[in-house]
Enzyme design. Structure first.
Site, short mmCIF file in Angstrom:
data_model
loop_
_atom_site.label_atom_id
_atom_site.label_comp_id
_atom_site.label_asym_id
_atom_site.label_seq_id
_atom_site.Cartn_x
_atom_site.Cartn_y
_atom_site.Cartn_z
N ARG A 1 11.26 -0.73 11.98
CA ARG A 1 9.95 -0.34 12.82
C ARG A 1 9.75 -1.54 13.87
NH1 ARG A 1 5.12 0.13 8.28
NH2 ARG A 1 3.93 -1.14 10.05
N ARG B 1 -0.34 -8.46 13.63
CA ARG B 1 -1.04 -7.41 12.63
C ARG B 1 -1.82 -8.18 11.58
NH1 ARG B 1 4.34 -4.97 11.22
NH2 ARG B 1 3.24 -4.02 9.35
N ARG C 1 -9.69 1.17 8.35
CA ARG C 1 -9.24 -0.29 8.61
C ARG C 1 -10.14 -1.14 9.34
NH1 ARG C 1 -3.47 0.47 8.74
NH2 ARG C 1 -2.25 -1.44 9.38
N LYS D 1 0.80 -1.16 0.06
CA LYS D 1 -0.19 -0.08 -0.04
C LYS D 1 0.79 1.24 0.07
CE LYS D 1 -2.12 -0.98 3.90
NZ LYS D 1 -1.25 -2.25 4.38
P1 AP5 Z 1 4.70 -1.64 1.78
O1 AP5 Z 1 4.66 -0.93 0.65
O2 AP5 Z 1 5.42 -0.85 3.01
O3 AP5 Z 1 3.57 -2.45 2.50
P2 AP5 Z 1 2.37 -1.83 3.45
O4 AP5 Z 1 0.93 -2.46 2.62
O5 AP5 Z 1 2.44 -0.40 3.16
O6 AP5 Z 1 2.72 -2.43 4.58
P3 AP5 Z 1 2.77 -1.82 6.06
O7 AP5 Z 1 3.56 -2.87 6.83
O8 AP5 Z 1 3.10 -0.37 6.25
O9 AP5 Z 1 1.28 -1.80 6.49
P4 AP5 Z 1 0.63 -1.89 7.85
O10 AP5 Z 1 -0.69 -1.76 7.31
O11 AP5 Z 1 0.96 -3.14 8.65
O12 AP5 Z 1 1.38 -0.54 8.36
P5 AP5 Z 1 0.90 0.78 8.97
O13 AP5 Z 1 2.01 1.46 9.12
O14 AP5 Z 1 -0.41 1.18 8.06
O15 AP5 Z 1 5.66 -2.74 1.51
C1 AP5 Z 1 6.19 -3.66 2.28
C2 AP5 Z 1 7.56 -4.31 1.89
O16 AP5 Z 1 7.49 -4.83 0.44
C3 AP5 Z 1 8.54 -3.21 1.40
O17 AP5 Z 1 9.75 -3.50 1.81
C4 AP5 Z 1 8.51 -2.92 -0.01
O18 AP5 Z 1 9.61 -2.60 -0.55
C5 AP5 Z 1 8.01 -4.48 -0.70
N1 AP5 Z 1 7.16 -4.55 -1.64
C6 AP5 Z 1 6.10 -3.62 -1.81
N2 AP5 Z 1 5.40 -4.09 -3.11
C7 AP5 Z 1 6.24 -5.29 -3.39
C8 AP5 Z 1 6.01 -5.92 -4.37
N3 AP5 Z 1 5.06 -5.80 -5.58
N4 AP5 Z 1 6.92 -7.27 -4.60
C9 AP5 Z 1 7.79 -7.24 -3.85
N5 AP5 Z 1 8.04 -6.48 -2.83
C10 AP5 Z 1 7.28 -5.57 -2.54
O19 AP5 Z 1 0.33 0.58 10.34
C11 AP5 Z 1 1.15 0.20 11.49
C12 AP5 Z 1 0.26 0.33 12.82
O20 AP5 Z 1 -0.26 1.64 13.03
C13 AP5 Z 1 -0.88 -0.54 12.92
O21 AP5 Z 1 -0.93 -2.16 13.03
C14 AP5 Z 1 -1.91 -0.05 13.88
O22 AP5 Z 1 -1.41 -0.20 15.29
C15 AP5 Z 1 -1.78 1.45 13.44
N6 AP5 Z 1 -2.60 1.97 12.66
C16 AP5 Z 1 -2.46 2.45 11.50
N7 AP5 Z 1 -3.48 2.73 10.72
C17 AP5 Z 1 -4.65 2.33 11.62
C18 AP5 Z 1 -6.05 2.76 11.53
N8 AP5 Z 1 -6.47 3.20 10.42
N9 AP5 Z 1 -6.71 2.16 12.60
C19 AP5 Z 1 -5.96 1.73 13.53
N10 AP5 Z 1 -4.84 1.68 13.73
C20 AP5 Z 1 -3.92 1.99 12.85
#
Ligand code: AP5
Length: 192
Positions: free
Chosen positions: A139, A150, A88, A13
């Site tokens: 992280r 997660r 989410r 994402k």
């Molecule tokens: P990346 O692009 O970072 O993936 P992502 O889907 O953004 O994954 P995240 O781990 O950041 O998502 P998340 O939803 O767990 O974390 P968030 O920060 O939102 O890609 C991941 C890796 O894969 C990278 O190394 C990239 O290079 C690689 N990659 C990407 N595309 C690829 C491809 N096509 N092929 C191969 N490799 C690829 O949330 C963190 C925490 O914040 C949550 O757990 C929660 O506690 C809190 N939080 C955030 N939003 C909310 C909400 N709305 N409500 C409640 N709590 C929330």
């Protein structure tokens, strides 16, 4: 252009949202990044969110709804925005529908990145290795235990959003297992 990216942790994402911000000149609104910034600055929200995030659980709907509503009002969102990691939960999606209606705004698309869960742990491990190799700090929720939690939170609380948006005909899906450039091209076809 107003978009939502849906998908489990590591689906890509953030990667795709960043690429689209350059193309469309609109900001990426990542609730994860906003919460991590609040934790780093030790704000009230950050202090409440830290332990919850470290455990791989979701922060309360009230906190994130307020953060997003305030952020959407900023001038750089006037032409649109890309929501990455929000909504989410179904209550967050309902709140978003309400806040957009109140502000007179409409969503253009909800794009779900479909991925094979087995590959996600590897992606998380790669991200940790790349961050550390670049001299950064991984992280605090990129570890096997928090990542497992997660994924569980995603399955229980976030996956039902696909149905929420499919019912209103707004959901589009993309194969998130393809390489980054192919995923970007597939998204652009949807948006064209
Ligand atoms: P990346 O692009 O970072 O993936 P992502 O889907 O953004 O994954 P995240 O781990 O950041 O998502 P998340 O939803 O767990 O974390 P968030 O920060 O939102 O890609 C991941 C890796 O894969 C990278 O190394 C990239 O290079 C690689 N990659 C990407 N595309 C690829 C491809 N096509 N092929 C191969 N490799 C690829 O949330 C963190 C925490 O914040 C949550 O757990 C929660 O506690 C809190 N939080 C955030 N939003 C909310 C909400 N709305 N409500 C409640 N709590 C929330």
């Amino acid at each position: 252009m107003r978009l939502i990216f849906l998908g489990p942790p590591g689906a890509g994402k953030g990667t795709q949202a960043k690429l689209l911000t350059e193309r469309y000149g609109i900001p990426q609104l990542s609730t994860g990044d906003m919460l991590r910034a609040a934790v780093a600055q030790a704000t009230e929200v950050g202090k409440r969110a830290k332990a919850v995030m470290d455990a791989g659980q979701l922060v309360s709907d009230e906190i994130v709804n307020e953060i997003v509503s305030d952020r959407i009002d900023q001038p750089d969102c006037a032409k649109g925005f890309i929501l990455d990691g929000y909504p989410r939960t179904v209550p967050q999606a309902v709140a978003l529908d309400g806040m957009l209606a109140e502000k007179g705004l409409k969503l253009d698309a909800v794009i779900e990145l479909k991925v094979d869960e087995a590959a996600l742990v590897r992606r998380m491990e790669n991200r940790v290795a790349e961050t550390v190799a670049a001299g950064g700090t991984a992280r605090s929720d990129d570890n096997p235990e928090a990542f497992r939690r997660r994924l569980e939170e995603y399955r229980v609380k976030t996956a039902p959003l696909s149905e929420h948006y499919a019912r209103s005909g707004r959901l589009k899906t993309v194969d998130g297992m393809a390489d980054v450039d192919t995923v970007t091209a597939d998204i652009q076809k949807i948006l064209a």
